[in-house]
Motif scaffolding. Structure first.
Motif, PDB file in Angstrom:
ATOM      1  N   GLY A 120     -36.723 -33.569  62.537  1.00 24.59           N
ATOM      2  CA  GLY A 120     -37.679 -32.912  63.359  1.00 24.59           C
ATOM      3  C   GLY A 120     -36.784 -33.350  64.833  1.00 24.59           C
ATOM      4  N   GLN A 121     -37.123 -33.324  65.900  1.00 26.24           N
ATOM      5  CA  GLN A 121     -36.306 -33.334  67.430  1.00 26.24           C
ATOM      6  C   GLN A 121     -36.813 -33.114  68.451  1.00 26.24           C
TER       7      GLN A 121
ATOM      8  N   PHE B 123     -40.305 -24.386  70.193  1.00 30.19           N
ATOM      9  CA  PHE B 123     -40.737 -24.508  70.976  1.00 30.19           C
ATOM     10  C   PHE B 123     -40.296 -25.337  72.840  1.00 30.19           C
ATOM     11  N   CYS B 124     -40.076 -24.662  73.447  1.00 22.65           N
ATOM     12  CA  CYS B 124     -39.332 -25.197  74.743  1.00 22.65           C
ATOM     13  C   CYS B 124     -40.301 -24.852  75.911  1.00 22.65           C
TER      14      CYS B 124
ATOM     15  N   ILE C 140     -37.908 -30.271  74.814  1.00 21.25           N
ATOM     16  CA  ILE C 140     -37.720 -28.929  73.693  1.00 21.25           C
ATOM     17  C   ILE C 140     -38.464 -29.257  71.810  1.00 21.25           C
ATOM     18  N   VAL C 141     -39.087 -29.264  71.352  1.00 21.16           N
ATOM     19  CA  VAL C 141     -39.428 -29.477  69.915  1.00 21.16           C
ATOM     20  C   VAL C 141     -38.966 -28.487  68.891  1.00 21.16           C
ATOM     21  N   SER C 142     -37.996 -29.588  67.876  1.00 23.02           N
ATOM     22  CA  SER C 142     -36.896 -28.662  67.233  1.00 23.02           C
ATOM     23  C   SER C 142     -37.745 -28.996  65.698  1.00 23.02           C
TER      24      SER C 142
ATOM     25  N   ASP D 249     -47.667 -27.308  69.166  1.00 21.16           N
ATOM     26  CA  ASP D 249     -48.842 -28.511  69.259  1.00 21.16           C
ATOM     27  C   ASP D 249     -47.782 -29.843  69.652  1.00 21.16           C
ATOM     28  N   ILE D 250     -47.176 -29.983  68.596  1.00 20.57           N
ATOM     29  CA  ILE D 250     -45.816 -32.009  69.039  1.00 20.57           C
ATOM     30  C   ILE D 250     -46.356 -30.862  70.516  1.00 20.57           C
ATOM     31  N   PHE D 251     -45.669 -30.803  71.717  1.00 23.36           N
ATOM     32  CA  PHE D 251     -45.402 -29.961  73.189  1.00 23.36           C
ATOM     33  C   PHE D 251     -46.671 -30.858  73.562  1.00 23.36           C
TER      34      PHE D 251
END
Length: 355
Positions: free
Chosen positions: A60-61, A310-311, A324-326, A342-344
């Motif tokens: 993840g990033q 998600f961005c 941005i979450v990848s 959810d992380i965002f």
């Protein structure tokens, strides 16, 4: 979704670029002047690691930027080294297809003046067949979405709605489509001090059909974030920066203010009424988009690899931060909204609570 004809070549490109390879860290002299917020870096790392463990993800990033300056406040990469533990991996130059392309293609269509977000498109039963194959929406097995507006198409991540929007605005005019993306500085920047081996985004096949929904291309998450940060910044694209320096403008206006404003309203609608509801917060208004992309296929489909992304940015009415979450994971279920969104939300609420 069914994959494009050039998928075998695309998969090879991904493997050749070293999907999970790490890159060298910034040199120690410049680390002292880093714009990274160490407290935010630690908290966001914890949030990401918990979610990766929960969904048994491969890696993840998370990248967090200040909208107006481009200062990178957190830069996190984690990859699974064994069955349980995640370790830092600075793979920020790794390119892959993106599930976040639909709003960017719609913005290009809006710029032609031939479509508006309230125009209706017919997505049919969720399967659009054409000579080279078929595009499927995620709910094709449930009969599709039928007639919806372009705005609603973005909210439910309808690839058919995006393709039909582009087709209405540009037809099969491939060169015009890519010229418009270039005018928007899509795929920029191709170098960032402190991130090694960053390259220009790659078009693996010039078919608009698949490129407009994120396939047939290789791009890094930080390059995608740069474009969304420009949307948050009313069309002004700035250079992401790890170190304190003067703000560098890549593109003073990627699209008209009117079309940027329309898209910003649509990205907020994604969160309030679309598949991005997992990112909804009662503490801060969020705008953004979710995406899920098939990266590699296997004979055993449980081993297929996906990217959940998600961005977006917040506060939606006066953006200060873009994120941005990848996430890369094997097998279903996979959802950009439920997982990356959810992380965002958690990170956005943490930042707002500090203010």
């Amino acid at each position: 979704m069914e994959t494009p004809k050039s998928f075998a070549f695309l998969s090879l490109m991904i493997l050749c670029t070293g999907f999970y390879s790490c890159i060298s860290k910034p040199n120690s002299n410049k680390e002292q002047a880093s714009m990274i917020d160490s407290t935010l870096q630690i908290k966001a790392t914890s949030i990401l690691e918990h979610k990766l463990s929960e969904i048994n993800a491969l890696s993840g990033q998370v990248i967090i930027m200040e909208v107006q300056t481009g200062h990178i406040k957190a830069l996190i990469g984690l990859t699974r080294k064994d069955s349980a533990n995640y370790q830092p991996c600075n793979n920020f130059s790794t390119q892959k297809p993106t599930g976040l392309m639909n709003p960017i293609s719609v913005l290009a269509a809006l710029e032609t003046g031939k479509v508006k977000l309230n125009d209706v498109v017919d997505t049919g039963n969720g399967i659009y067949s054409y000579k080279g194959g078929a595009i499927k929406d995620h709910n094709w097995s449930r009969g599709g979405y039928g007639e919806i507006t372009i705005k609603q198409g973005l909210a439910v991540s309808s690839n058919i709605a995006t393709y039909k929007t582009i087709n209405k605005a540009l037809g099969s005019n491939t060169s015009t489509y890519f010229d418009m993306l270039a005018k928007m500085s899509y795929g920029k920047p191709d170098s960032i001090t402190g991130i090694s081996n960053l390259k220009p985004y790659v078009v693996t096949d010039s078919s608009i059909t698949w490129h407009c929904i994120g396939y047939n291309q290789l791009i890094t998450p930080i390059q995608v974030l740069t474009l969304y940060n420009a949307i948050a910044n009313n069309g002004k694209m700035v250079q992401p920066q790890l170190y304190k320096d003067s703000t560098i403008v890549i593109n003073p206006q990627i699209a008209s203010i009117a079309n940027i404003d329309s898209l910003k309203q649509a990205l907020q609608y994604v969160i309030t009424d679309g598949l991005g509801k997992t990112a909804y917060s009662d503490k801060v208004a969020i705008a953004g988009i979710q995406g899920t992309t098939l990266l590699t296929t296997n004979e055993d489909t449980t081993k297929n690899e996906y990217a959940a992304e998600f961005c977006g940015y917040f506060p939606a009415d006066n953006p200060k931060y873009s994120i941005i979450v990848s996430i890369n994971k094997t097998g279903l279920p996979v959802s950009g909204g439920l997982m990356a969104g959810d992380i965002f939300r958690q990170i956005a609420e943490y930042i707002i609570n500090l203010k």
